[in-house]
Scaffold this active site. Sequence first.
Site, short mmCIF file in Angstrom:
data_model
loop_
_atom_site.label_atom_id
_atom_site.label_comp_id
_atom_site.label_asym_id
_atom_site.label_seq_id
_atom_site.Cartn_x
_atom_site.Cartn_y
_atom_site.Cartn_z
N ASP A 64 0.84 -1.20 0.00
CA ASP A 64 0.00 0.00 0.00
C ASP A 64 0.86 1.23 0.00
O ASP A 64 1.84 1.31 0.73
CB ASP A 64 -0.88 0.02 1.28
CG ASP A 64 -2.00 -1.01 1.17
OD1 ASP A 64 -2.23 -1.45 0.03
OD2 ASP A 64 -2.57 -1.38 2.19
N ASP A 70 -7.17 12.13 4.72
CA ASP A 70 -8.61 12.19 4.43
C ASP A 70 -9.03 11.05 3.51
O ASP A 70 -10.13 10.52 3.65
CB ASP A 70 -9.05 13.55 3.89
CG ASP A 70 -8.09 14.18 2.91
OD1 ASP A 70 -7.22 13.45 2.40
OD2 ASP A 70 -8.21 15.38 2.67
N GLU A 92 -17.67 12.97 0.66
CA GLU A 92 -17.01 14.10 0.02
C GLU A 92 -15.81 13.63 -0.79
O GLU A 92 -15.39 14.25 -1.74
CB GLU A 92 -16.56 15.14 1.06
CG GLU A 92 -15.97 16.38 0.42
CD GLU A 92 -15.73 17.51 1.41
OE1 GLU A 92 -15.10 17.26 2.44
OE2 GLU A 92 -16.18 18.64 1.12
N GLU A 93 -15.26 12.45 -0.42
CA GLU A 93 -14.06 11.94 -1.11
C GLU A 93 -14.39 11.08 -2.32
O GLU A 93 -13.49 10.55 -2.97
CB GLU A 93 -13.22 11.12 -0.12
CG GLU A 93 -12.66 11.90 1.05
CD GLU A 93 -11.74 13.04 0.61
OE1 GLU A 93 -11.72 14.08 1.27
OE2 GLU A 93 -11.06 12.86 -0.43
N ASP A 111 -18.62 13.21 5.55
CA ASP A 111 -17.40 13.94 5.28
C ASP A 111 -16.34 13.29 6.15
O ASP A 111 -16.31 13.53 7.35
CB ASP A 111 -17.57 15.42 5.62
CG ASP A 111 -16.30 16.23 5.30
OD1 ASP A 111 -16.33 17.46 5.48
OD2 ASP A 111 -15.30 15.62 4.89
N LEU A 113 -13.14 13.45 6.79
CA LEU A 113 -12.20 14.21 7.60
C LEU A 113 -12.35 15.68 7.26
O LEU A 113 -11.69 16.21 6.38
CB LEU A 113 -10.76 13.73 7.36
CG LEU A 113 -9.76 14.09 8.47
CD1 LEU A 113 -10.22 13.53 9.82
CD2 LEU A 113 -8.37 13.56 8.15
N ASP A 114 -13.27 16.34 7.98
CA ASP A 114 -13.53 17.76 7.70
C ASP A 114 -12.51 18.61 8.45
O ASP A 114 -12.20 18.36 9.61
CB ASP A 114 -14.94 18.14 8.16
CG ASP A 114 -15.23 19.59 7.83
OD1 ASP A 114 -15.44 19.89 6.63
OD2 ASP A 114 -15.19 20.43 8.74
N GLU A 278 -22.52 17.96 5.65
CA GLU A 278 -22.04 18.99 6.59
C GLU A 278 -23.23 19.73 7.18
O GLU A 278 -23.51 19.63 8.37
CB GLU A 278 -21.06 19.94 5.88
CG GLU A 278 -19.73 19.27 5.54
CD GLU A 278 -18.78 20.14 4.73
OE1 GLU A 278 -19.25 20.87 3.84
OE2 GLU A 278 -17.55 20.08 4.98
P1 AFP Z 1 -11.18 21.90 4.78
O1 AFP Z 1 -11.76 20.56 5.03
O2 AFP Z 1 -10.77 22.13 3.35
O3 AFP Z 1 -10.12 22.26 5.77
O4 AFP Z 1 -12.38 22.97 4.98
C1 AFP Z 1 -12.93 23.07 6.27
C2 AFP Z 1 -14.33 23.65 6.10
O5 AFP Z 1 -15.09 22.84 5.23
C3 AFP Z 1 -15.07 23.81 7.43
O6 AFP Z 1 -14.67 22.86 8.38
C4 AFP Z 1 -14.74 25.23 7.87
O7 AFP Z 1 -15.73 25.81 8.66
C5 AFP Z 1 -14.59 25.95 6.54
O8 AFP Z 1 -14.23 24.96 5.55
C6 AFP Z 1 -13.49 26.98 6.56
O9 AFP Z 1 -13.55 27.64 5.31
P2 AFP Z 1 -12.55 28.84 5.00
O10 AFP Z 1 -11.18 28.19 4.89
O11 AFP Z 1 -13.04 29.44 3.71
O12 AFP Z 1 -12.63 29.81 6.15
#
Ligand code: AFP
Length: 349
Positions: A64, A70, A92-93, A111, A113-114, A278
């Site tokens: 692997d 993520d 989302e992936e 999602d 890993l947000d 989300e």
């Molecule tokens: P990532 O997953 O790309 O880090 O984005 C995080 C997110 O989806 C959410 O968790 C935040 O509230 C928002 O984006 C932050 O967005 P900005 O970077 O435009 O402030």
Amino acid sequence: MPQIAGTFDAYLNQAVALDARLGAAARVLLAVAAAAVEMTGLVDLGRLYGQLGASLASTNTDGDVQKELDVLANDMFVGAFRQAPVAAVVSEEMSEPLVLDSAAQLAVAIDPLDGSSNIDSNVSIGTIFSILPVLAKANGTEAHFLQPGRMQIAAGFVIYGPQTSIVFALGNGQTQIFTLDRRAGRFYQAVSAPVIDRESAEYAINASNYRHWEAPVRAFIDDCEQGTEGPLKRDHTMRWTGSLVADTYRILLRGGIFLYPGDQRAGYNHGRLRLLYEANPIALIVERAAGIATDGLHPILDIVPSAIHARVPLVFGSAAPVGLVARYHSDPQFSARAPLFGKRGLMRL
Ligand code: AFP
């Protein structure tokens, strides 16, 4: 002697004993919790994972390759859902829905890993999930996911921070927070039925986008910034973590309003956040904690998704400020008053 907290399993068993229809969703929540324990071990490593993971990959008999966390999170949670009554997954992936057990009763949007851009800055990140009933008659797999969020059987998120906690609502239940005892590898009830304060003077928004916002949002933030000298007659404070789960967790426990509005940047007219995995999960746990979640004007949970990865403006948290933002959007007379405060320089002291 501190009260011994109830275990996650005990809470789910009690919920299913009261309503057997929740049995399948309870099994999915157990799968989420198991994957969350595994994810905690990786997130705890941060950049070390990249180094250790690379070395592990080099010794891995399957050969692997090193995966971004993520993508790995997606594989981990999809793998967990293969052991649960899940008919299909939207992630989302993944650009398309993934069919698992077509005879199963539930559809899960996730999602994995947000906030993953925050891993390197050691800021809390999370996994956000939404559990829907499959439709008896569906024209294709996507149809199961194009239901309004009010149809969710359960939803919530895992937050990987100083503590790993799973925050969720199941059936008609109120929001619950269970925290992982890393020593035991088990989740225990930490907060039962948090209630979001109706009022709050704390707002969360990425203020660098001010020039792109529509007038009602600019007017509201202008009025917050003007504090006791402005129409809201109270000083405000601001928090913005760049991590939806971290801002949500704070708002659940101490109130506040979160705004990610649509704006005039290309691709942001419906904001940045996704409705299915989300906004809908966050909206459910916020409403079940006496808060409100809208797209600025309409309840998030009433919106019928147009597509599985559709974006939506998201405003949620304490009922009073979220209701006020809706009035800035709906009441021309009210918002007409506000632009006097909205033009930089005019009426600024
Ligand atoms: P990532 O997953 O790309 O880090 O984005 C995080 C997110 O989806 C959410 O968790 C935040 O509230 C928002 O984006 C932050 O967005 P900005 O970077 O435009 O402030």
